[in-house]
Design an enzyme around this catalytic site. Sequence first.
Site, PDB file in Angstrom:
ATOM      1  N   TYR A  49     -24.703-115.817  37.832  1.00  0.00           N
ATOM      2  CA  TYR A  49     -23.775-115.277  36.884  1.00  0.00           C
ATOM      3  C   TYR A  49     -24.937-114.410  36.498  1.00  0.00           C
ATOM      4  CZ  TYR A  49     -21.152-119.161  38.208  1.00  0.00           C
ATOM      5  OH  TYR A  49     -20.826-120.559  38.989  1.00  0.00           O
ATOM      6  N   HIS A  50     -25.044-113.000  37.470  1.00  0.00           N
ATOM      7  CA  HIS A  50     -25.627-111.914  36.380  1.00  0.00           C
ATOM      8  C   HIS A  50     -25.754-110.748  37.765  1.00  0.00           C
ATOM      9  CE1 HIS A  50     -29.164-114.126  36.814  1.00  0.00           C
ATOM     10  NE2 HIS A  50     -29.653-113.431  38.102  1.00  0.00           N
TER      11      HIS A  50
END
Length: 140
Positions: A49-50
Site C-alpha cells: 500500500y505504497h
Amino acid sequence: MSLVQWVDFPHLGDERGSLIALEANKTVPFEIKRVYYIYHTGQNVSRGYHAHKDLKQVAICLAGRCRMVLDDGDTREETWLDRPTKGLQIESMIWREMHDFSGDCVLLVLASEHYDERDYIRNYEDFLKLSRNVHHTPSR
Ligand code: T46
C-alpha cells in the site's frame, strides 16, 4: 506495455538440485544496495500500500506464494509470485499491494537504494496526484 515485467533467472541446477545466482547489473538490472525478505506473514494480512519515488526493486518468491497488485495510476494489474526462478520488476512510481500470502511464503526483495522513508508515498491520493504530474509534465 504490461506493468508485470519478469526477469527470468538462468537455472544452474544439476542432478544434485537447483541453484540460481543473482548478479547486479546482469541478472538484476541495477546495482543492488539492499536486500530484505518478508516471511511469516499472518493469514489474511496484506502488505505494501505504497509507491516509491525513485526506488527500483526485484521481488522473488523463494518459497510459497503471494499475490502482487501493481498500479501506475492509470492501470491496475496483478500476478502471483510463486517460483524462485522469476523476479518481478517493480519500477519507481508504481503503487504495490501484496495479498494472500501462504504460510510458508518467503519473499526476497532486491532494492536499488538504501532504506529511506522519504522515498515512500503511503497515501494513494498523493500517489495519484504525483503520478499525474510525472506522466503529464511535457519534457523539453
Ligand atoms: C516494498 C514492499 C515490497 C526498514 O527499516 N528497512 C527496510 O529496508 C524496509 C523494507 C522496511 N523497514 C521498516 C519500515 C517499517 O517500519 O520496516 C517496517 C515495515 O516496512 P513496510 O511497512 O514498508 O513493509 P511492506 O511489506 O509494506 O513493504 C515492503 C517495503 O517497505 C517496500 O519498499 O516495496 O515490501
